[in-house]
Each structure stands twice: as C-alpha cells, then as structure tokens.
Design a protein around this motif. Structure first.
Motif, PDB file in Angstrom:
ATOM      1  N   SER A  57      33.237  35.062  48.348  1.00 51.89           N
ATOM      2  CA  SER A  57      32.196  36.094  48.429  1.00 51.89           C
ATOM      3  C   SER A  57      32.170  36.726  49.824  1.00 51.89           C
ATOM      4  O   SER A  57      32.096  36.026  50.832  1.00 51.89           O
ATOM      5  CB  SER A  57      30.834  35.477  48.113  1.00 51.89           C
ATOM      6  N   GLY A  68      37.931  39.037  47.123  1.00 52.89           N
ATOM      7  CA  GLY A  68      36.499  39.326  47.162  1.00 52.89           C
ATOM      8  C   GLY A  68      35.951  39.929  45.885  1.00 52.89           C
ATOM      9  O   GLY A  68      34.770  40.295  45.826  1.00 52.89           O
ATOM     10  N   ALA A  81      34.580  38.347  51.281  1.00 54.72           N
ATOM     11  CA  ALA A  81      35.907  38.505  51.891  1.00 54.72           C
ATOM     12  C   ALA A  81      36.470  39.908  51.673  1.00 54.72           C
ATOM     13  O   ALA A  81      37.322  40.359  52.441  1.00 54.72           O
ATOM     14  CB  ALA A  81      36.874  37.466  51.332  1.00 54.72           C
TER      15      ALA A  81
END
Length: 360
Positions: A234, A220, A236
C-alpha cells in the motif's frame, strides 16, 4: 504541492481530478524534471566553468581521458535539483515512502558533494576518506532500513520475494534491516564505480529506474499485484512519480553528459542516484529483480573486487584496468562503443527483469 492544490480545486471544478491519477502525475514528473534540467543545465555548466570546478584525470588511466581534464563536474547537483522540485510538485507528500526516498537521495547527495568538494575545490586528491564516506552511508542506510521496518504495515513489507515462483517469500525478520542496508549502500557505490565514461552511468540508471517505476505501479495496485502474484504494498505506487522525475532529470542531464561530455555528474550524482534505486527496490520488495536489472552495475563492482583481491593475493591483475569499462578501453574499444554496448546489455537485463513478473 500541486497535487494537493489540484485535489482541493477538484471540489469546485471536476477536471482537476485528473491529477489524482498516478500515470498523469508520473508523466508530468518526467516533463517537469526534463524541462528543469534542460533550462538550468547551461547556466550551471557556465557557473561551474567560471568557478573552475573541473574534473582531474588520473595519469595512469586510459590516455584518451587526459583531454577530459578540466571538464566541469558536480553536475549531479542539477539532477538532484530537478528530481526534488518535480517530486515535491507532483507527489502526494503525505506518503511516507516519498519522504524516505527523498531523504535518502538528498543525504547520499550531500555525502557525494562533500567528497567532490574536497577533491575539486580543496584539491585534496583523497576527497572524503573512504572510512568516513562508508560510515555516513551506513548511518543513513541503517536509519532508513530501521524506519521502514518499524513502520511496516503488513508482513509482506518485510519479506524477500523470490522471482519465478508464485508463492515463495522468505520472512526476514530483523535480517530485513541487514538486507536493506546492503542493497542501498551497495547500489550507491556500484553506480559510483560505473560513472567513469560519458553517459555510461546515467542511461542505465534511467532504464533501471523506469523499470522500477513500472513495478512500483503494479505493486501499489491491488488488482495488478494479485493478477501477477507479486506483493501488494500500500502506497508504493507513489514511487512512480519519483521514478518519473529521476528519468526526466537523467535524460535531461544526458543532453549535456553525452560523449563528449560537457559536464560530469560527480559523486554528488552517482552516490545519490544509486542509493535512490536501492531504496526504491527495497520499498517495492523486488531486490532480486533489481539485482538482475542492475547487471552492468554489478559487473563493474565485481570487476573491482576481483582485481583488488587478485592483486593482493597473487600480485597479478585479471583485467588491464578496473572497473571493467576501462579494461575494454585499453583493449582498443572506442569510448562510445563501450558506452553503447553497456547500454544495450542494460536494455536486455531490464527486459528480462520485467519478464520475471509474468514468469511465475
């Protein structure tokens, strides 16, 4: 919820902005879930004892297990309660991945709870029939897979990442749904099969989840993902908070589940935790690495498959008893030795799985 409150208060008092950091919220998630488990655990165990919700033990199993008959079960509800509360407090609830993993965990927990209830309270040895159990597991898993596929914001979110190679990713298309289904359902049932000795399932679950949390943080983060040549997903990174909550709840449960166990997690815990690990692996796009780190769960599952297949085809058994942890018990290994050695194997596999992030 506290994340939103801190975000609002940071407009008036800047130190509250510290709660924007994933690392801080992950630590708070661990501590919150751990604290809830340790505080609520004794009360839950007393309640389960008062309600006589005790584990029944198979007569054809290891003789050492007969003394465990009557030990409270369904303690996995404690783990789920701690995870849900901690996640709701410290996660960004506008993140779709948080809701996906929460719904998956709770749904599989409900399936496990029904199975446990029928076995322990209604004294139905069959519990929830296998065909119904797999049906509802499949419904939830397919629903989650379809949702993730339909809401994917970039091609990388539906690609299969191959470890050891920098730029090898397979475009799955609709097969993404099939893969996700097998990862979630397979992981759920694998953890369930492993949950046969005191603390055997919960500690590997915690270790694998901690590693998935690290990978989620890296996945992320744009710069870390680029540096390691892993997919950037994006949002995560928010999975770190859930992973922290699971680890804290799991360690707190281990306080009561360690040998000799005061409580067992039951299917309500094992099915839910396994599904949670599977859906996190799918979200962060590291299914193959997850497979490596979950080697103990895989071994337990394969041992059952081989045992059943061998007996049906040849009438002979490969192992003295399956899952394989019972095989080692019947060979004379004391239960704590089996447990700790499986933990050690998990440590090695988890470290190897993390090493694949750099070996590209």
């Amino acid at each position: 919820m506290l994340f939103w409150l801190a975000e609002y208060l940071s407009q008036f008092y800047s130190p509250f902005s510290v709660f924007q950091y994933l690392s801080i919220r992950a630590i708070l998630g661990v501590l919150t879930a751990l604290g809830i488990s340790l505080l609520v655990g004794p009360k839950m165990i007393r309640a389960l004892n008062d309600l006589q919700i005790g584990q029944s033990v198979r007569d054809d199993g290891p003789q050492s297990h007969l003394s465990k008959s009557g030990t409270p079960t369904m303690g996995g509800a404690l783990i789920l309660f701690a995870i849900v509360v901690s996640t709701l407090l410290w996660s960004d609830m506008s993140n779709r991945y948080v809701w996906v993993v929460l719904v998956t965990t709770i749904a599989f927990g409900v399936i496990g709870w029904i199975d446990d209830y029928r076995k322990v309270v209604e004294k139905n040895s069959r519990g929830l029939p296998a065909r119904y159990k797999y049906f509802w597991q499949s419904v939830v898993a397919v629903g989650v897979a379809v949702f993730l596929y339909m809401t994917a914001a970039s091609p990388v979110e539906t690609q299969l990442q191959v470890p050891f190679f920098k730029n090898v990713a397979l475009n799955l298309g609709m097969f993404y749904i099939v893969l996700s289904y097998f990862v979630i359902v397979g992981s759920s049932n694998a953890v369930n099969l492993t949950d046969g000795l005191d603390g055997l399932a919960i500690m590997p679950t915690v270790m694998v989840c901690a590693a998935l949390g690290i990978i989620a943080y890296l996945t992320g983060h744009v710069r870390f993902a680029a540096y390691l040549h892993i997919p950037y997903v994006s949002g995560a990174g928010e999975m770190v908070v859930f992973c922290g909550a699971l680890c804290g709840a799991g360690v707190g449960f281990l306080w009561f589940n360690t040998y000799p166990a005061q409580v067992f997690m039951g299917d309500v815990g094992s099915l839910a935790l396994g599904a949670a690990l599977g859906v996190i692996a799918v979200i962060i796009r590291h299914e193959i690495v997850f497979f490596i780190m979950s080697g103990v769960f895989v071994l337990e599952t394969v041992s059952v498959i081989l045992q059943v297949a061998s007996f049906k085809l040849t009438g002979k058994r490969i192992f003295r008893m399956a899952p394989i942890h019972h095989h080692f018990e019947l060979k004379g290994w004391p239960e704590p030795r089996v447990i700790v050695r499986f933990w050690i194997i998990t440590v090695m596999l988890v470290l190897f799985g993390l090493a694949t992030l750099k070996l590209r």
